[in-house]
Design an enzyme around this catalytic site. Structure first.
Site, PDB file in Angstrom:
ATOM      1  N   VAL A  39       0.819  -1.290  -0.112  1.00 24.30           N
ATOM      2  CA  VAL A  39       0.000   0.171  -0.107  1.00 24.30           C
ATOM      3  C   VAL A  39       0.743   1.077  -0.040  1.00 24.30           C
ATOM      4  O   VAL A  39       1.602   1.222   0.819  1.00 24.30           O
ATOM      5  CB  VAL A  39      -0.795   0.128   1.246  1.00 24.30           C
ATOM      6  N   ASP A 152     -10.605 -11.943   9.156  1.00 23.78           N
ATOM      7  CA  ASP A 152      -9.455 -11.452   9.430  1.00 23.78           C
ATOM      8  C   ASP A 152      -9.345 -10.046  10.359  1.00 23.78           C
ATOM      9  O   ASP A 152      -8.565  -9.281  10.292  1.00 23.78           O
ATOM     10  CB  ASP A 152      -8.655 -11.163   8.251  1.00 23.78           C
TER      11      ASP A 152
HETATM   12  C1  LIG Z   1      -6.406   2.180   2.733  1.00 19.76           C
HETATM   13  C2  LIG Z   1      -5.337   3.018   3.729  1.00 19.76           C
HETATM   14  C3  LIG Z   1      -5.703   4.292   4.018  1.00 19.76           C
HETATM   15  N1  LIG Z   1      -4.881   4.980   4.730  1.00 19.76           N
HETATM   16  C4  LIG Z   1      -3.752   4.399   5.410  1.00 19.76           C
HETATM   17  N2  LIG Z   1      -2.995   5.074   6.131  1.00 19.76           N
HETATM   18  C5  LIG Z   1      -1.512   4.892   6.758  1.00 19.76           C
HETATM   19  C6  LIG Z   1      -0.923   6.003   7.322  1.00 19.76           C
HETATM   20  C7  LIG Z   1       0.179   5.662   7.750  1.00 19.76           C
HETATM   21  F1  LIG Z   1       0.927   6.684   8.263  1.00 19.76           F
HETATM   22  C8  LIG Z   1       0.751   4.421   7.967  1.00 19.76           C
HETATM   23  C9  LIG Z   1       2.070   4.070   8.472  1.00 19.76           C
HETATM   24  C10 LIG Z   1       2.099   4.434  10.102  1.00 19.76           C
HETATM   25  C11 LIG Z   1       3.598   4.153  10.649  1.00 19.76           C
HETATM   26  N3  LIG Z   1       4.653   4.587   9.549  1.00 19.76           N
HETATM   27  C12 LIG Z   1       5.829   3.940  10.249  1.00 19.76           C
HETATM   28  C13 LIG Z   1       4.533   3.885   8.389  1.00 19.76           C
HETATM   29  C14 LIG Z   1       3.228   4.531   7.761  1.00 19.76           C
HETATM   30  C15 LIG Z   1      -0.102   3.385   7.675  1.00 19.76           C
HETATM   31  F2  LIG Z   1       0.317   2.017   7.748  1.00 19.76           F
HETATM   32  C16 LIG Z   1      -1.449   3.496   6.977  1.00 19.76           C
HETATM   33  N4  LIG Z   1      -3.568   3.457   4.994  1.00 19.76           N
HETATM   34  C17 LIG Z   1      -4.254   2.316   4.377  1.00 19.76           C
HETATM   35  N5  LIG Z   1      -4.066   1.059   3.991  1.00 19.76           N
HETATM   36  C18 LIG Z   1      -2.804   0.302   4.650  1.00 19.76           C
HETATM   37  C19 LIG Z   1      -1.661   1.063   4.591  1.00 19.76           C
HETATM   38  C20 LIG Z   1      -0.445   0.041   5.293  1.00 19.76           C
HETATM   39  C21 LIG Z   1      -0.858  -1.075   5.441  1.00 19.76           C
HETATM   40  F3  LIG Z   1       0.262  -1.755   6.288  1.00 19.76           F
HETATM   41  C22 LIG Z   1      -1.913  -1.777   5.339  1.00 19.76           C
HETATM   42  N6  LIG Z   1      -2.429  -3.187   5.711  1.00 19.76           N
HETATM   43  C23 LIG Z   1      -2.138  -3.633   7.130  1.00 19.76           C
HETATM   44  C24 LIG Z   1      -2.751  -5.192   6.953  1.00 19.76           C
HETATM   45  C25 LIG Z   1      -2.755  -5.695   5.597  1.00 19.76           C
HETATM   46  S1  LIG Z   1      -2.562  -4.137   4.622  1.00 19.76           S
HETATM   47  O1  LIG Z   1      -1.590  -4.147   3.750  1.00 19.76           O
HETATM   48  O2  LIG Z   1      -3.950  -3.752   4.270  1.00 19.76           O
HETATM   49  C26 LIG Z   1      -3.091  -1.055   4.889  1.00 19.76           C
END
Ligand SMILES: Cc1cnc(Nc2cc(F)c(C3CCN(C)CC3)c(F)c2)nc1Nc1ccc(F)c(N2CCCS2(=O)=O)c1
Length: 308
Positions: A39, A152
């Site tokens: 992502v 999940d």
């Molecule tokens: C759809 C969506 C919308 N907004 C966001 N915002 C978001 C904003 C952030 F600052 C962070 C981090 C915060 C921490 N620092 C170090 C790194 C960036 C972050 F991780 C996410 N994330 C989305 N999806 C997403 C992103 C990342 C994912 F690992 C997964 N997954 C999780 C399990 C399967 S998965 O791959 O679906 C979904």
């Protein structure tokens, strides 16, 4: 700056599939690696002046045939979901060069619930934990009304939109329950950790709304443990079973423990009413577990107790 009306590529067509042009999708950073893709944070900036929206773009990594079909199904699924407690779908982007499709979703700036809890643990009170729990419960109630089983549900798949709003994300494993059945039976065990699974999901690969309720109980435990890695469900189960046990028999050990009525210990400082809600979610027989709508009432009731 125009009101964005002319920016919409298909402002006349009902936007069931909003198409984002790859050339305007500016990569900013990698947000994370999912269970089958990555992502990325991008800015959709057709005017090239950095006034475009930030979006989260999920790209299918490997081009294994099965996962392409799964990914198409995930796009189909998430584009049909309209709920304040479920991460919003914005559209798709066909990347011509790499023959892959990308899923464009709203960007939630606060990241995953786990990261948020680690960072803000000091000033998240019980009332806020219960607010988050009730939002996740409402999202699950909505999925159930659409006959979806998430399969999940875990804190790692919950995202934080603001200090007072969380949303359910990552629908890679979600299935629809056939109209004539109460559960969905998968053919082969997935790689999702069994520590969030109901006993019937571990031993019979059966998934239902009631197995999602079990997982919701585990998420409650994670919430009231402030997603503390040292007290996470996997760590606590392995401590109980013994770290010498390898994974396939780990599942059998866990089911036997659950049969003997062992459950995760109440998180420290967890209000008794909240612990009792977890225990109801963890009834061995799925029909003895509450529905998401009655869980909503139980959580509201606990919220009343927490009124300062
Ligand atoms: C759809 C969506 C919308 N907004 C966001 N915002 C978001 C904003 C952030 F600052 C962070 C981090 C915060 C921490 N620092 C170090 C790194 C960036 C972050 F991780 C996410 N994330 C989305 N999806 C997403 C992103 C990342 C994912 F690992 C997964 N997954 C999780 C399990 C399967 S998965 O791959 O679906 C979904």
């Amino acid at each position: 700056k125009s009101d964005g009306f002319w920016r919409r590529p298909n402002m006349f067509k009902k936007q069931q599939q909003d198409v984002f042009e790859e050339r305007y999708l500016r990569f900013i950073s990698i947000l994370g690696k999912g269970n089958f893709g990555s992502v990325e944070l991008c800015r959709y900036d057709p005017w090239g002046d950095n006034t475009g929206d930030l979006v989260a773009v999920k790209e299918l990594q490997s081009n294994k045939q099965a996962t392409v079909a799964d990914f198409q199904r995930e796009i189909q699924t998430i584009s049909s979901l309209h709920c304040d407690y479920i991460v919003k779908y914005k559209g798709i982007c066909y990347s011509t060069g790499r023959l892959s499709t990308k899923l464009v979703m709203e960007y939630l700036p606060y990241g995953s619930l786990i990261g948020y809890m680690e960072k803000h643990r000091q000033n998240v009170c019980t009332r806020r934990l219960l607010l988050f729990a009730s939002q996740i419960c409402k999202g699950m109630e909505y999925l159930q009304s659409m006959r979806y089983v998430h399969r999940d549900l875990a804190a790692r798949n919950i995202l934080v939109a603001s200090d007072t709003l969380v949303k359910i994300a990552d629908f890679g494993l979600m299935k629809i329950i056939p109209v004539d059945k109460e559960y969905y039976r998968v053919t082969q065990p997935g790689e999702s950790p069994v520590f969030w699974y109901a006993p019937e999901s571990i031993s019979e690969l059966k998934f239902s709304h009631k197995s999602d309720v079990w997982s919701f109980g585990i998420v409650l435990h994670e919430l009231f443990s402030y997603c503390d890695i040292s007290r996470n469900p996997k760590r606590l189960c392995i401590q109980k079973i013994g770290s010498y046990v390898q994974s396939p028999s780990m599942a059998i050990h866990l089911v036997n423990l659950l049969k003997d009525n062992w459950r995760l210990p109440a998180p420290s400082q967890c209000p008794p009413k909240v612990h009792s809600i977890m225990m109801q979610c963890w009834e061995f027989n799925s029909e003895d577990r509450p529905s998401f709508s009655s869980l909503q009432d139980l959580i509201e009731n606990s919220l009343l107790d927490e009124r300062e």
